[in-house]
Design an enzyme around this catalytic site. Structure first.
Site, PDB file in Angstrom:
ATOM      1  N   HIS A   6       0.824  -1.199   0.000  1.00  0.00           N
ATOM      2  CA  HIS A   6       0.000   0.000   0.000  1.00  0.00           C
ATOM      3  C   HIS A   6       0.867   1.260   0.000  1.00  0.00           C
ATOM      4  CE1 HIS A   6      -2.984   2.743   2.248  1.00  0.00           C
ATOM      5  NE2 HIS A   6      -3.434   2.590   1.010  1.00  0.00           N
ATOM      6  N   HIS A  48      -1.374  10.633  -3.081  1.00  0.00           N
ATOM      7  CA  HIS A  48      -2.689  10.185  -2.631  1.00  0.00           C
ATOM      8  C   HIS A  48      -3.667  11.344  -2.500  1.00  0.00           C
ATOM      9  CE1 HIS A  48      -5.790   9.163   0.361  1.00  0.00           C
ATOM     10  NE2 HIS A  48      -5.736   7.961  -0.179  1.00  0.00           N
TER      11      HIS A  48
END
Length: 224
Positions: A6, A48
């Site tokens: 991740h 992100h």
């Protein structure tokens, strides 16, 4: 099971940086998850959030900054990478989460010139309309629908959209749901898996893979 890192190895190095991705790959991750946005000058960048405030020394929206301006920021001792840099600097599969739909067209154009890289890309998104577009634009790629919860309705919807992967959070994700999705041709992942207990729970669900902030630990748990 597929170990998907991740944003790299964020428990050890800054998320969504090339150093973090390389560490995750070295630790045994099968796949790297990253987030794709578009800079003000139309370059694909890995970030992100919609702003740079949380992860860098700067402030402001990613879409309002050029690649040069983004690269001048300090992302925890690492630069903000362009997507091309990640392609060039890694050799494992990439789970590419589309955070800004404006990034899709440049991604299509870029990968048209890099057919070998296209083969290791799995584009995905939380938004169903974006998933539908990804299926249309990347017909040979395994496109994923992401959701914080799992449900039979979402499995149905993923198939209607033409997705080949579902990436579910823990809530609602049962062994029966996983088995049903797999029997209908979907690859099933669960997230997040960050502890040995969660690893055992994921194995008990029968998922094909999982996303983790600790790829090194998970690779150890998977080793014989």
């Amino acid at each position: 099971m597929i170990v998907c890192a991740h944003r790299g190895a964020p428990a050890e190095l800054p998320e969504n940086t090339l150093a973090s991705f390389r560490l995750a790959a070295a630790q045994g991750a099968d796949e790297l998850e990253l987030d794709l946005r578009l800079s003000a000058d139309g370059r694909l960048v890995v970030m992100h959030d919609a702003t740079v405030d949380r992860t860098t020394s700067g402030t402001g929206e990613v879409a309002a900054l050029t690649l040069e301006e983004l690269r001048a920021l300090d992302a925890g001792g690492e630069p903000v990478p362009s997507f091309e840099e990640v392609l060039d600097g890694t050799d494992v599969k990439l789970q590419v989460e589309i955070k800004a739909p404006a990034a899709i067209e440049p991604l299509v154009d870029l990968l048209a010139t890099r057919p070998d890289d296209l083969e290791r890309i799995s584009p995905c998104c939380f938004h169903q309309e974006v998933v539908a577009e990804l299926v249309a634009r990347f017909p040979s790629a395994p496109v994923g629908l992401i959701s914080s919860t799992g449900s039979a309705d979402l499995v149905d919807r993923a198939l209607e959209l033409g997705a080949s992967r579902v990436l579910f959070g823990w809530s609602g994700t049962t062994k029966e749901l996983v088995a049903d999705a797999q029997s209908r041709g979907l690859e099933v992942g669960v997230w997040p898996v960050n502890t040995a207990e969660q690893f055992q729970d994921a194995a008990a669900l029968g998922v094909d893979g999982f996303t983790t902030d600790h790829p090194g630990l998970m690779a150890q748990l998977l080793s014989p």
